[in-house]
Design a protein around this motif. Structure first.
Motif, PDB file in Angstrom:
ATOM      1  N   ALA A  85       0.811  -1.218   0.000  1.00  0.00           N
ATOM      2  CA  ALA A  85       0.000   0.000   0.000  1.00  0.00           C
ATOM      3  C   ALA A  85       0.843   1.266   0.000  1.00  0.00           C
ATOM      4  CB  ALA A  85      -0.924   0.000   1.225  1.00  0.00           C
ATOM      5  N   ARG A  86       2.126   1.149   0.241  1.00  0.00           N
ATOM      6  CA  ARG A  86       2.975   2.339   0.358  1.00  0.00           C
ATOM      7  C   ARG A  86       3.194   2.977  -1.010  1.00  0.00           C
ATOM      8  NH1 ARG A  86       6.327   2.112   4.612  1.00  0.00           N
ATOM      9  NH2 ARG A  86       6.502  -0.148   4.247  1.00  0.00           N
ATOM     10  N   PRO A  87       2.834   4.265  -1.195  1.00  0.00           N
ATOM     11  CA  PRO A  87       3.072   4.932  -2.486  1.00  0.00           C
ATOM     12  C   PRO A  87       4.565   5.123  -2.729  1.00  0.00           C
ATOM     13  CG  PRO A  87       1.461   6.118  -1.152  1.00  0.00           C
ATOM     14  CD  PRO A  87       2.105   5.132  -0.253  1.00  0.00           C
ATOM     15  N   SER A  88       4.923   5.271  -4.005  1.00  0.00           N
ATOM     16  CA  SER A  88       6.342   5.417  -4.350  1.00  0.00           C
ATOM     17  C   SER A  88       6.706   6.808  -4.852  1.00  0.00           C
ATOM     18  CB  SER A  88       6.724   4.373  -5.403  1.00  0.00           C
ATOM     19  OG  SER A  88       5.949   4.549  -6.580  1.00  0.00           O
ATOM     20  N   ASP A  89       5.726   7.602  -5.342  1.00  0.00           N
ATOM     21  CA  ASP A  89       6.080   8.908  -5.898  1.00  0.00           C
ATOM     22  C   ASP A  89       6.351   9.913  -4.781  1.00  0.00           C
ATOM     23  OD1 ASP A  89       3.412   8.473  -5.372  1.00  0.00           O
ATOM     24  OD2 ASP A  89       2.712  10.020  -6.743  1.00  0.00           O
ATOM     25  N   ALA A  90       7.174  10.900  -5.091  1.00  0.00           N
ATOM     26  CA  ALA A  90       7.676  11.837  -4.076  1.00  0.00           C
ATOM     27  C   ALA A  90       6.563  12.660  -3.441  1.00  0.00           C
ATOM     28  CB  ALA A  90       8.718  12.762  -4.706  1.00  0.00           C
ATOM     29  N   GLY A  91       5.538  13.021  -4.207  1.00  0.00           N
ATOM     30  CA  GLY A  91       4.495  13.891  -3.680  1.00  0.00           C
ATOM     31  C   GLY A  91       3.320  13.158  -3.070  1.00  0.00           C
ATOM     32  N   ALA A  92       3.403  11.852  -2.911  1.00  0.00           N
ATOM     33  CA  ALA A  92       2.286  11.067  -2.380  1.00  0.00           C
ATOM     34  C   ALA A  92       2.296  11.057  -0.857  1.00  0.00           C
ATOM     35  CB  ALA A  92       2.346   9.638  -2.906  1.00  0.00           C
ATOM     36  N   THR A  93       1.165  10.753  -0.269  1.00  0.00           N
ATOM     37  CA  THR A  93       1.034  10.657   1.182  1.00  0.00           C
ATOM     38  C   THR A  93       0.309   9.366   1.531  1.00  0.00           C
ATOM     39  OG1 THR A  93      -1.057  11.863   1.176  1.00  0.00           O
ATOM     40  CG2 THR A  93       0.948  13.159   1.472  1.00  0.00           C
ATOM     41  N   MET A  94       0.482   8.948   2.772  1.00  0.00           N
ATOM     42  CA  MET A  94      -0.117   7.704   3.241  1.00  0.00           C
ATOM     43  C   MET A  94      -0.532   7.867   4.693  1.00  0.00           C
ATOM     44  SD  MET A  94       1.751   3.968   3.597  1.00  0.00           S
ATOM     45  CE  MET A  94       2.613   4.452   5.110  1.00  0.00           C
ATOM     46  N   LEU A  95      -1.592   7.172   5.073  1.00  0.00           N
ATOM     47  CA  LEU A  95      -2.037   7.175   6.457  1.00  0.00           C
ATOM     48  C   LEU A  95      -2.459   5.765   6.849  1.00  0.00           C
ATOM     49  CD1 LEU A  95      -4.093   9.821   8.312  1.00  0.00           C
ATOM     50  CD2 LEU A  95      -4.852   7.451   8.441  1.00  0.00           C
ATOM     51  N   VAL A  96      -1.942   5.279   7.976  1.00  0.00           N
ATOM     52  CA  VAL A  96      -2.323   3.977   8.516  1.00  0.00           C
ATOM     53  C   VAL A  96      -3.357   4.206   9.610  1.00  0.00           C
ATOM     54  CG1 VAL A  96      -1.524   1.859   9.643  1.00  0.00           C
ATOM     55  CG2 VAL A  96      -0.046   3.046   8.000  1.00  0.00           C
ATOM     56  N   ALA A  97      -4.561   3.679   9.414  1.00  0.00           N
ATOM     57  CA  ALA A  97      -5.669   3.912  10.333  1.00  0.00           C
ATOM     58  C   ALA A  97      -6.074   2.613  11.009  1.00  0.00           C
ATOM     59  CB  ALA A  97      -6.866   4.511   9.595  1.00  0.00           C
ATOM     60  N   SER A  98      -6.238   2.657  12.323  1.00  0.00           N
ATOM     61  CA  SER A  98      -6.723   1.493  13.056  1.00  0.00           C
ATOM     62  C   SER A  98      -8.225   1.357  12.864  1.00  0.00           C
ATOM     63  CB  SER A  98      -6.404   1.634  14.545  1.00  0.00           C
ATOM     64  OG  SER A  98      -5.011   1.721  14.766  1.00  0.00           O
ATOM     65  N   VAL A  99      -8.697   0.129  12.934  1.00  0.00           N
ATOM     66  CA  VAL A  99     -10.125  -0.152  12.848  1.00  0.00           C
ATOM     67  C   VAL A  99     -10.697  -0.186  14.265  1.00  0.00           C
ATOM     68  CG1 VAL A  99     -11.864  -1.819  12.108  1.00  0.00           C
ATOM     69  CG2 VAL A  99      -9.827  -1.424  10.717  1.00  0.00           C
ATOM     70  N   ALA A 100     -11.800   0.521  14.481  1.00  0.00           N
ATOM     71  CA  ALA A 100     -12.390   0.616  15.810  1.00  0.00           C
ATOM     72  C   ALA A 100     -12.725  -0.768  16.345  1.00  0.00           C
ATOM     73  CB  ALA A 100     -13.644   1.491  15.770  1.00  0.00           C
ATOM     74  N   GLN A 101     -12.365  -1.028  17.616  1.00  0.00           N
ATOM     75  CA  GLN A 101     -12.668  -2.284  18.312  1.00  0.00           C
ATOM     76  C   GLN A 101     -12.215  -3.498  17.521  1.00  0.00           C
ATOM     77  OE1 GLN A 101     -16.821  -2.169  19.304  1.00  0.00           O
ATOM     78  NE2 GLN A 101     -16.550  -0.582  20.850  1.00  0.00           N
ATOM     79  N   SER A 102     -11.012  -3.409  16.955  1.00  0.00           N
ATOM     80  CA  SER A 102     -10.461  -4.517  16.199  1.00  0.00           C
ATOM     81  C   SER A 102      -8.953  -4.372  16.164  1.00  0.00           C
ATOM     82  CB  SER A 102     -11.024  -4.533  14.778  1.00  0.00           C
ATOM     83  OG  SER A 102     -10.378  -5.500  13.987  1.00  0.00           O
ATOM     84  N   THR A 103      -8.261  -5.467  15.901  1.00  0.00           N
ATOM     85  CA  THR A 103      -6.805  -5.417  15.752  1.00  0.00           C
ATOM     86  C   THR A 103      -6.392  -5.150  14.311  1.00  0.00           C
ATOM     87  OG1 THR A 103      -6.732  -7.821  15.428  1.00  0.00           O
ATOM     88  CG2 THR A 103      -6.482  -7.008  17.682  1.00  0.00           C
ATOM     89  N   GLU A 104      -7.356  -5.035  13.415  1.00  0.00           N
ATOM     90  CA  GLU A 104      -7.058  -4.789  12.007  1.00  0.00           C
ATOM     91  C   GLU A 104      -6.675  -3.321  11.796  1.00  0.00           C
ATOM     92  OE1 GLU A 104      -6.962  -7.171   9.963  1.00  0.00           O
ATOM     93  OE2 GLU A 104      -8.380  -8.723  10.529  1.00  0.00           O
ATOM     94  N   HIS A 105      -6.092  -3.039  10.635  1.00  0.00           N
ATOM     95  CA  HIS A 105      -5.848  -1.652  10.259  1.00  0.00           C
ATOM     96  C   HIS A 105      -6.024  -1.514   8.752  1.00  0.00           C
ATOM     97  CE1 HIS A 105      -1.773  -3.130   9.217  1.00  0.00           C
ATOM     98  NE2 HIS A 105      -1.763  -2.124   8.376  1.00  0.00           N
ATOM     99  N   ALA A 106      -6.312  -0.300   8.334  1.00  0.00           N
ATOM    100  CA  ALA A 106      -6.476   0.029   6.922  1.00  0.00           C
ATOM    101  C   ALA A 106      -5.395   1.036   6.539  1.00  0.00           C
ATOM    102  CB  ALA A 106      -7.854   0.618   6.663  1.00  0.00           C
ATOM    103  N   VAL A 107      -5.122   1.124   5.247  1.00  0.00           N
ATOM    104  CA  VAL A 107      -4.134   2.072   4.742  1.00  0.00           C
ATOM    105  C   VAL A 107      -4.795   2.938   3.680  1.00  0.00           C
ATOM    106  CG1 VAL A 107      -1.894   2.365   3.623  1.00  0.00           C
ATOM    107  CG2 VAL A 107      -2.252   0.449   5.185  1.00  0.00           C
ATOM    108  N   LEU A 108      -4.669   4.261   3.826  1.00  0.00           N
ATOM    109  CA  LEU A 108      -5.195   5.212   2.848  1.00  0.00           C
ATOM    110  C   LEU A 108      -4.008   5.846   2.136  1.00  0.00           C
ATOM    111  CD1 LEU A 108      -7.011   5.294   5.632  1.00  0.00           C
ATOM    112  CD2 LEU A 108      -8.326   6.964   4.336  1.00  0.00           C
ATOM    113  N   ALA A 109      -4.035   5.879   0.816  1.00  0.00           N
ATOM    114  CA  ALA A 109      -2.919   6.398   0.033  1.00  0.00           C
ATOM    115  C   ALA A 109      -3.433   7.414  -0.978  1.00  0.00           C
ATOM    116  CB  ALA A 109      -2.191   5.258  -0.684  1.00  0.00           C
ATOM    117  N   LEU A 110      -2.800   8.577  -1.008  1.00  0.00           N
ATOM    118  CA  LEU A 110      -3.185   9.678  -1.910  1.00  0.00           C
ATOM    119  C   LEU A 110      -2.015   9.975  -2.829  1.00  0.00           C
ATOM    120  CD1 LEU A 110      -5.407  11.871  -2.476  1.00  0.00           C
ATOM    121  CD2 LEU A 110      -4.152  13.334  -0.894  1.00  0.00           C
ATOM    122  N   ASP A 111      -2.234   9.920  -4.155  1.00  0.00           N
ATOM    123  CA  ASP A 111      -1.112  10.148  -5.066  1.00  0.00           C
ATOM    124  C   ASP A 111      -0.837  11.634  -5.237  1.00  0.00           C
ATOM    125  OD1 ASP A 111      -2.956  11.128  -6.911  1.00  0.00           O
ATOM    126  OD2 ASP A 111      -2.990   9.312  -8.118  1.00  0.00           O
TER     127      ASP A 111
END
Length: 324
Positions: A85-111
């Motif tokens: 999920a990690r973007p590769s371009d220099a101007g991109a951003t990423m956020l790792v978000a936890s899932v409420a009441q769970s051990t899972e997490h999601a990843v949001l990536a903006l190019d």
């Protein structure tokens, strides 16, 4: 040359870093063919349904937060991995978000192209004009803009009626070196992409288990415990044990057992048997033989009440027991 994922920067089909052993290679190939659940079609169908509902809610949430209507359309829904999920371009951003009441997490990536568009919109640019992608690391203000977009997507996820929620606050978007150093928990995922009409996209990487979850009866994010573990429970392995009654003995006869004693099988014994797993009787069966193999034919689910009645009406034990 292999095609490259525009969000993750990883070549399509690239596997984990360590595929040195045949077992690791086989496990990876099987997962990419069948997904985490063994039903990739079901995963993708659920992902497409979530993507359509999320896109509609995303447009409304975007207009409310940014004050301008934007053309946002659902893009590809693909089976992926969280580690990609990690973007590769220099101007991109990423956020790792936890899932409420769970051990899972999601990843949001903006190019980089989408971030350039968002910054231009906040400063009054025409939303129909093509976006100018960033070619450098985002500034602090641009990271704040990316954070607004990620909050907007999280709000849309709540409004779309998904069976999970992202824990708030979301945290800070990452870029550059901090993003490269962020440890991502790997695992089977799906990648939902949302395209902006003027250019650029935002991607949401979700574990496959989250995508397959269904809202509870009240439409909330919390399903009952049974629905959370149903799939894992049904796929777990158990050892089956078949028990065939030999006959009825007195305690005195059992006390006389010694090495070398031969215990004859009661004439009625082979007609019935029980299949158990982890100490729980499951089925009443009929004992038989097929060729050179002994077999069990399942007759009916095991009933404690019926077993108790059969015990009550069973003939009395013979005594003393005739050893042969």
């Amino acid at each position: 040359m292999a095609s490259v994922n525009p969000i993750s920067g990883e070549p399509h089909g690239e596997g984990p870093a360590d595929l040195s052993s045949p077992a690791a290679m086989r496990a990876y190939i099987l997962e990419r063919l069948t997904g985490d659940t063994g039903e990739p079609d079901a995963v993708l169908d659920a992902a497409h349904g979530l993507s359509e509902a999320l896109a509609a809610a995303f447009r409304t949430s975007f207009e409310n937060r940014f004050g301008v209507a934007a053309e946002i359309e659902p893009g590809d829904c693909l089976i992926a991995r969280l580690a990609h999920a990690r973007p590769s371009d220099a101007g991109a951003t990423m956020l790792v978000a936890s899932v409420a009441q769970s051990t899972e997490h999601a990843v949001l990536a903006l190019d980089a192209e989408a971030l350039g568009l968002l910054v231009a919109l906040l400063f009054g640019a025409d939303p129909t004009k093509p976006a100018v992608p960033l070619t450098r690391e985002p500034t602090a203000i641009e990271l704040d803009v990316a954070g607004l977009l990620f909050e907007t997507l999280a709000d849309a996820l709540d409004a779309a009626g998904a069976a999970f929620r992202l824990a708030r606050p979301l945290g800070l978007p990452l870029c550059g070196t901090p993003m490269a150093r962020e440890a991502l928990r790997d695992g089977p995922a799906v990648r939902l992409v949302f395209q902006f009409g003027s250019g650029g996209s935002v991607a949401l990487f979700l574990p496959q288990r989250l995508v397959l979850k269904r809202p509870d009866a009240q439409g909330g994010a919390e399903a009952d415990w049974g629905s959370r573990i149903e799939e894992e429970l049904m796929r777990s392995s158990v050892t089956l044990e078949a028990t065939m009654p030999l006959g009825r003995l007195t305690l005195g006869a059992v006390a006389e057992f010694a090495p070398g004693v031969v215990v004859p099988i009661d004439a009625l014994g082979p007609s019935s048997a029980k299949i158990s797993a982890r100490g729980k009787a499951l089925f009443s069966c009929e004992f038989g033989r097929l060729g050179d193999n002994y077999t069990l034919r399942v007759n009916e689910p095991f009933s404690d009440a019926q077993d108790f009645l059969e015990t009550l009406v069973a003939p009395p034990a013979a005594s003393p027991f005739p050893f042969a």
